[in-house]
Structure formats: structure tokens, C-alpha cells
Design an enzyme around this catalytic site. Sequence first.
Site, PDB file in Angstrom:
ATOM      1  N   LEU A 241       0.819  -1.204   0.000  1.00 34.23           N
ATOM      2  CA  LEU A 241       0.000   0.000   0.000  1.00 34.23           C
ATOM      3  C   LEU A 241       0.857   1.260   0.000  1.00 34.23           C
ATOM      4  O   LEU A 241       0.321   2.368  -0.082  1.00 34.23           O
ATOM      5  CB  LEU A 241      -0.927  -0.022   1.225  1.00 34.23           C
ATOM      6  CG  LEU A 241      -1.765  -1.313   1.300  1.00 34.23           C
ATOM      7  CD1 LEU A 241      -2.543  -1.361   2.590  1.00 34.23           C
ATOM      8  CD2 LEU A 241      -2.708  -1.393   0.117  1.00 34.23           C
ATOM      9  N   ARG A 242       2.151   1.093   0.108  1.00 34.10           N
ATOM     10  CA  ARG A 242       3.136   2.191   0.037  1.00 34.10           C
ATOM     11  C   ARG A 242       3.081   3.161   1.205  1.00 34.10           C
ATOM     12  O   ARG A 242       3.845   4.112   1.255  1.00 34.10           O
ATOM     13  CB  ARG A 242       2.987   2.977  -1.268  1.00 34.10           C
ATOM     14  CG  ARG A 242       3.133   2.143  -2.529  1.00 34.10           C
ATOM     15  CD  ARG A 242       4.396   1.356  -2.534  1.00 34.10           C
ATOM     16  NE  ARG A 242       4.724   0.828  -3.855  1.00 34.10           N
ATOM     17  CZ  ARG A 242       5.688  -0.052  -4.087  1.00 34.10           C
ATOM     18  NH1 ARG A 242       6.410  -0.519  -3.075  1.00 34.10           N
ATOM     19  NH2 ARG A 242       5.944  -0.466  -5.313  1.00 34.10           N
TER      20      ARG A 242
ATOM     21  N   HIS B  63      10.214 -15.575   1.228  1.00 37.32           N
ATOM     22  CA  HIS B  63      10.542 -15.265  -0.170  1.00 37.32           C
ATOM     23  C   HIS B  63      11.850 -15.977  -0.464  1.00 37.32           C
ATOM     24  O   HIS B  63      12.899 -15.574   0.029  1.00 37.32           O
ATOM     25  CB  HIS B  63      10.725 -13.755  -0.359  1.00 37.32           C
ATOM     26  CG  HIS B  63       9.452 -12.997  -0.230  1.00 37.32           C
ATOM     27  ND1 HIS B  63       8.771 -12.531  -1.319  1.00 37.32           N
ATOM     28  CD2 HIS B  63       8.715 -12.651   0.853  1.00 37.32           C
ATOM     29  CE1 HIS B  63       7.671 -11.916  -0.920  1.00 37.32           C
ATOM     30  NE2 HIS B  63       7.615 -11.979   0.396  1.00 37.32           N
TER      31      HIS B  63
ATOM     32  N   ASP C 279       0.536  -9.535  -5.707  1.00 29.84           N
ATOM     33  CA  ASP C 279       1.873  -8.989  -5.449  1.00 29.84           C
ATOM     34  C   ASP C 279       1.921  -7.522  -5.905  1.00 29.84           C
ATOM     35  O   ASP C 279       2.863  -7.067  -6.551  1.00 29.84           O
ATOM     36  CB  ASP C 279       2.955  -9.804  -6.175  1.00 29.84           C
ATOM     37  CG  ASP C 279       4.342  -9.598  -5.546  1.00 29.84           C
ATOM     38  OD1 ASP C 279       5.335 -10.025  -6.141  1.00 29.84           O
ATOM     39  OD2 ASP C 279       4.399  -8.994  -4.450  1.00 29.84           O
TER      40      ASP C 279
ATOM     41  N   HIS D  11       3.733   1.959  -8.728  1.00 27.63           N
ATOM     42  CA  HIS D  11       4.889   2.845  -8.877  1.00 27.63           C
ATOM     43  C   HIS D  11       4.501   4.134  -9.561  1.00 27.63           C
ATOM     44  O   HIS D  11       3.564   4.179 -10.344  1.00 27.63           O
ATOM     45  CB  HIS D  11       5.958   2.184  -9.755  1.00 27.63           C
ATOM     46  CG  HIS D  11       6.776   1.157  -9.047  1.00 27.63           C
ATOM     47  ND1 HIS D  11       7.612   1.465  -8.006  1.00 27.63           N
ATOM     48  CD2 HIS D  11       6.877  -0.177  -9.241  1.00 27.63           C
ATOM     49  CE1 HIS D  11       8.196   0.356  -7.582  1.00 27.63           C
ATOM     50  NE2 HIS D  11       7.773  -0.653  -8.319  1.00 27.63           N
TER      51      HIS D  11
END
Lengths: 430, 179, 331
Positions: free
Chosen positions: A66-67, A182, A308, A312
Site C-alpha cells: 500500500l506504500r 521469499h 503482489d 509505482h
Amino acid sequence: MMGIVIQGGRILDPANDLDADKDLFIDSTGFITGIGKAPEGFEATRRIDARGQIVCPGLIDLRARLREPGLEYKATMESETRAAVAAGITTLCCPPDTWPVIDTPAMAQMIQSRAWRFGLAFVHPLGALTQGLEGKLLTDMAALEEAGCVGMSNALEPITDTLVLRRAMEYAATFDLTVYLHAEDPWLRNTGCVHEGEVGTRLGLPGIPEAAETVAVARDLALIEQTGVRAHFCSLTSARAVAMLAEAQKQGLPVTADVAAHHLHLTEHDIGYFNTQCHVRPPLRGLRDRDALRAALQSGVISAVCSDHQPHEPDAKLAPFAESEPGISGLETLLPLTLKLVEEKLLTLNEAIAVLTVKPAGILGVECGSLSVGATADICIFDPKVHWMLSAEKFVSRGRNSPFLGWEFRGRVTHTLVGGEVVYELGLAT
Amino acid sequence: MSNDARKWNRTMTQTNELVDINATIAYMADELRPRLAQHPIMIGIHTGGAWVAERLHTLLGLNEALGTLDISFYRDDFSRLGMNPQVKTSNLPVNVENRHVILVDDVLHTGRTIRAALNEIFDYGRPASVTLAVLIHRDGRELPIEAQVVGHHLKLKKHQHIKLLGPEPLKLEIQEAHT
Amino acid sequence: MKRDDLQFDSHGRLRHLLTIEGLPRQTLLDILNTAESFISVGEREIKKVPLLRGKTVVNLFFEASTRTRTTFEIAAKRLSADVINLNPSASSTSKGETLLDTVRNLEAMHTELFVVRHRESGAAHLIATHVPEHVHIVNAGDGRHAHPTQALLDLFTIRRHKGPIENLKVAIVGDILHSRVARSEIHALNTLGAAEVRVIAPKTLLPTAVEKLGVHAYTDLRAGLDGVDVVIMLRLQRERMTGALISSEQEYFNLYGLTPEKLGFAKPDAIVMHPGPMNRGLDIDSAVADGPQSVILPQVTYGIAVRMAIMALIMGGAPQAESPPAGGRRA
């Protein structure tokens, strides 16, 4: 009793094995109160016409960034949860690599309450597995869980000290917490930005060999067995890793995995000539790998599909490939890409909904992803016949970085309800 | 008959009549013969001018090698038309510095080719003089350039082009340009 | 986004030179043939032709290189163009916006041609997708990806000294993994139909799936040079040891350095080339570099002619190669 009724739709609820043309009744407190027959004394304050449409549980996205906090110039919690509900997603899980990192209960609470304020999608945070994600010291996992973290993860930061990884797993296991992994060996990854293969060689881009994933998966599996922790592998990409996972599951290890929607469709060849929209991490691999991921989804070795999501700003992708930032703005293509697999006869519609609802709910260990009577009314209604094309203007997310621009999809969300409230309606600005 | 009279006689040739090329070149050689006293060197302009120059070179018995010029790099229409990749190399085996040059071309029309050729020659050195000899002189000059020796005068319509085909046999062809 | 569409404009003329890959055979031949004419220009007193008079060429070198930049500068000046040299700093954190913003600022000064060298693969391509129609880009090397002008001058050299490419076996020796020169050369040799293209290197310096580029890969220099007509030596960066790519300069030179004795494995009339700068005693022995089979020095002269040809072909719209239309070549 007053409430909303969703009429004439086809209810698809894999959690309850339900696939029927029935009406759905929601009471005014936001819970599902009846299916098929109106409950005693029910009065509809609103009727939603769902004829010709599918009514399913609100979708659950296991990984979306969600930044916020830290990277608000890319996107915000408000813009992204709004994008989520526009795509039928009512619950999402965010990794701990915000800035600051989610390694304190305060951060975990802050994120949840902030999301709550917007009244759009639910956000469940993952707590950091190590402090600052630095791979050295353990976090207060019990406190983080108490504060609402549904699992622990070190996000994309590698834990290079195997002993620390072991201890972190054991500690998480103490509290019955799921560890989200990951799998990527940082040294084999080196400066790579594409799959190490013929495309990378031709384009002269440093490659990430398949071994970077398999070496990490092997190490992690050995430690999972040793420590008994419940683990979930995020975004597997290679056929070999999938085979290793299948074997481990056969042995009875408590491991699950998800796949990012784009890995089910794209390969290294889609990078074409330095298309930075195809710069993702982990990278797009070969055809054989893509087919193995699809087969794993069919067989259940991989049980969930996630977006995922990484929105940007435009400049992040306007750089030479290796300098561009990896990531796709994926919320709005999660359902469409999964439905495409149904179109291509790789999954049934039921299976497709399952990998977006009941299965991820099970991994998260959160009560959601079903249309049981008494459950919170988190609902997605979509028209499976509508053809539409993804264009930059159509994005609700702040991030328009997607290699699927220009793709034609079949199936579009018309209504999304969260807690019994209509938070999204196609054609209406909410 | 004086040279001038002979020149104007040829002007009256019908445009569609094929010119006797060999005779014309022989006539040009006669016109050029007086200049042999200056020990000239000869330069032909690719492609047609070089063919004509080869024959003149033999007829005049010049013993220094014939030079050839490809003016592609000096054209004034480069920006519009760009470069033809079938460029032939310019080859000037004899130093032009202080020499009397006989420059040979097949057709003198607008004068632009000669302008380019002169610029190119001067990039090789400073000649003592340049005499222009052309097989065909036609109307349509766009620059103040004239030939000292002309094989044949022709009057053509604006849309017509005359082209020398070769190298063997040499043949003149009138092309109608499409609008 | 098709790359070959990007290099050509809507009339099929070469607009940018970004990579050899995707260029038709005829385009490569046109460049080589045009370069022949420019050689003679370089041999006379006035080494200039007025083709690009009034045009501005900017050398935009984000990665420093005096050699390549100088040859481009000489080439542009011999075409009578005005040349500006820019070396913008490219720190490891610099983003694409710096790249594109730099280009946009320059466009405002009416620059027609940018010669770009950048540390990252795909940089020239990125710029080419963002410039207006009248602007041309020549890739002077992007990361490991391509160095088309070098490949063309190498092909020119081979043709001049060994004749048609079709008959030849060519070996490229050295750090193939990191080499943009090698990649471009491989494409060029295959497009022009070389009999065989070989790459020779230790496994650590051979890229994955290199055969898919159309080459035979060898790790043994002797076997790789057997029957070869052209030997192209690549430069080995001395830093490769720190990346655990080679063990020592000593061992590398013993196994892959070209000495007179090793050169003997190739055909007796084989030529030796090197894109430069040479590491004497590492890539190549001085006896070979300065020896009779070496064409390394002429390569530099050819480089100017080839770059002139490329700039001339790109900057003018190329006409149909045959008879001109009305208003065409006028006498």
C-alpha cells in the site's frame, strides 16, 4: 429486520461448496443473514440486481503493497484500498517492508486503524521476522500477533545467517505463527534483474538463475522440517521449486505456496526489448516454468493466487531496465487474470474463486472468504460476460505500471460490499 | 563552317531523334584537342560522365590516368533525399593542384551536379583551370554554369529527362516523368 | 514494441542504430559499402565532405570512453557537422529521468543526432522511444547489450582483409559474458552468413544459453581456433578476479591469451583483431598485436569511415536506390 438483498445472481462459495442461483440477504449490521429464502421479517432497504452475474465472497489478496507509510509518492492506503474494492478485493495482506518497518505493535496497529478509517478493504499486516528486516535480531512476535499481525515475514530482505533463520522459525512456531518466505539466495541473485536464460543473454541483462530460488527453497524446507514451523512460500516461479514443494507436502510438511497472477501468464519472452513493465522480482521465467506453475495450481500444490501489487510512479519505470524498479500494479488484474485461466480451461470457475477466497483465507488464518450465514458480508459481484480492455485511464490505483495494458479481459466487477456496505459500484464514483 | 555555326545547327535537332553518340563524342574530342597544349588531366563524373570521359580520354591519347568523381557527398539535396547507399568512390589518381582540368559529364541541365563537382575538386586541391565538356546540353539551368564544349544541344519539355545508358553500348533515352 | 520498427521510420529508412539484431542484411551491406567511399575521403588532403553541414551531433557519453568518443567526433567533423561532447555523471542511483531529462534539454538546442554510451543495457533504446521524429540516436554501447558500430567496423575490416563473410570461420575469444561487442558481432556475422561463429572462454565467462545466439561455444582455445580465419580478441577487465570469474591473470593468459604459438592453431593466413584497448600480456601478446597477422591498427581508421557512413545514412532520408523520381538527381 432491514437489509440489502442481492437478487438473481449465481452464488459461488467454494468454502461452503455452494454453486446455486439464489438470493443473498444481508442485515443492517453487516452480516449475511440468509441464503435463498428471506429470513423472517426481512425488509429490503436496497435490492441489488445480480441477474446474469456471479456473487462470491469478497476476494482475498495475500500480498499487496500500500506504500504507506514511507512511500506515499507512489500511492496511499486510501488510493490502494479503493483500487482493491474496485477490483472485488475486500481483504488484503500487506508485507512488513513499509518505512518504518512493521516490527513494533504500534506500527501494526497504526496500519490497521488507518485502513479501517477509510472503510474500504480490510488490511491485515504481516509482522517483521527480524528487527528492521535486518536478519539479525528477533522481533516481539507475540506482541505483534496481539497487535493484529497474521504472520511473520522478512519480505524481500534475505536472512543470510542460517542460524538466525532457524531461531526465527522456532520462535514463530512457539506462538503458532505462519512464516511467509521469499525464497531467493542473495548471492546467486547478485545484481540480476531477469531470469538467467536466453532472453537475458540476448539483452545483455544480468540474470537470476533458477538456482537462486531452489537453493533457498531447499534450505528453508530443511529448516521447516527441523523447526516444525508452519510456512508459506511467496511467489514461487520455477518448475523445480514447485517439484520440491510438492515432495515436501507429500512428506507431510506444513507448507503452502502462492503464485503471483502475472507468473501464470507471462514469461521472460514478454520482456521483448527492455519492456520495464515486465521487470518484476522474482523474475518472469521460462515457458516450462509457467506451465509448471499452472499445473501446480491445478493440483493444489500451489493453493492461492495473489496480486503482489506494487504501484509505482511513472519515473520508476522510465529508466534503463536494470535501473527501473521491479513490480506490477496488480490489484485490478488479479480477478481478470485468474478468470483467464478459466477461459483457457485450466481451472473451473469454482476453482478460480477458491484460489482467491477460501484458500487464501485458510493460509491467513482469518475468518473471511466465505458466504456462510453469520459471516461478515464481504461480497464481490461480477459480470462474467463483459468484455473490456485494460487502459491506463481505467486504473483506480495510483500506479499504472502494468504489462497488461491493452489486454482484453472477460469478466468485470460490478459491486463490492464490505461489512454489508456497498463500497464500490461500477459506473458510480464512490 | 565555324564552330559556332555548327553548334547552332545541332540545336535544331528534333528531340525525339536519337543522337549519334559516337560521332558526337568524336566531335567533342576535336573541340578539346587545342587544349592538349596545356597538358590537361581529365575527370569524369559518375556514372554517365565517366563513360563519356573514358572514350574522350582514349580519343585524345591522354597518358595520365582518368579521374572519376562521385558527387554524392556534395549534393545539395541530401537533407531531402538522403544518401544513396550505392555510392561509388571518387578516385583522382593525379594531383589537381595547379593543373588544367577537363571535367566531363553526360548531361548539363540545372547545373547543380557541376556545382557539387567543382566543390569536390577544390577539396582535393586548387586547379589552374577547369573546362567543362558535356555530351548533352539542355535547357533548365538553375545556376550560372555553362559548358565550354558541348556535344549536342537539346530542347526538352519540363517533365522530360534525358539519361545516358551504358557502359556498352552508350544510348540516350528520354524519360517522361510522372506527375 | 518491435525493435526493428523502432530503428526504421515509416518509409523504411534507417532512423536509429541501436542494435544489429533485426537489421536486414541489405542495411548492413549498405553501411559497409558506403564506408568504402569514406575511406578515400580520409586519404586526401581535405578530409571533409559537406554532408552534415549545419547539423549538430552530440556525444552523450554517460560512461567515459576517450577512444570511441574521439572516433565519433572525428567522423562527425569530417562530415562537417558541429560536435558537442557531454559526459553527464551517471551515479549508481541515477534514475531514468535524468537520462530522459538530459536528452530533452538538448533537444531544445536543436540537436539532430545523439551518440549515446551508457552503462546500462537498454539505455539507447529508452532514449530512442522518447525522442521526436527528427532526432536520431546511435548507440555507442549500452551495458552488455550492444555496440553496433564496433561490430560494423569489425565486419568492414574482415571484408577488406579476408573477402566475403560467407566463407569465413570467425572466433571471438574472451569475456563474452560481459561483452556488448561480442553480442553485436555475433548478430552481424550471422546476418551476413558467416560459415561459422565461435566463442571461446572459460565457463565463468560464457553466458547461459549462448548457443541460442547462433554460435558454437568452446572452452579450449586450441580446439576453438582450429581452422579459423578471423580471431577477435576481447578485452578482459582486470577486475574480473574480484567477482570470482577468473582465478588469476597468469592462468587466464596461459589458457586464453593469444600468443604466436596459440595463433598457430588457426589458419596460417588468419587475421587478428581487437576492439581495444588491448591489455598486452593479458588478452594478447605484444608479438601478435604488433605482428604481421594483426589488423588492429587499421581497425581504427576503418572505424572513422564506418561511423561516417552510419551517420550519413541515418541523417539523410535514404532515397530509393534506383532511378530517381521527378525532381530527383538533376544534372
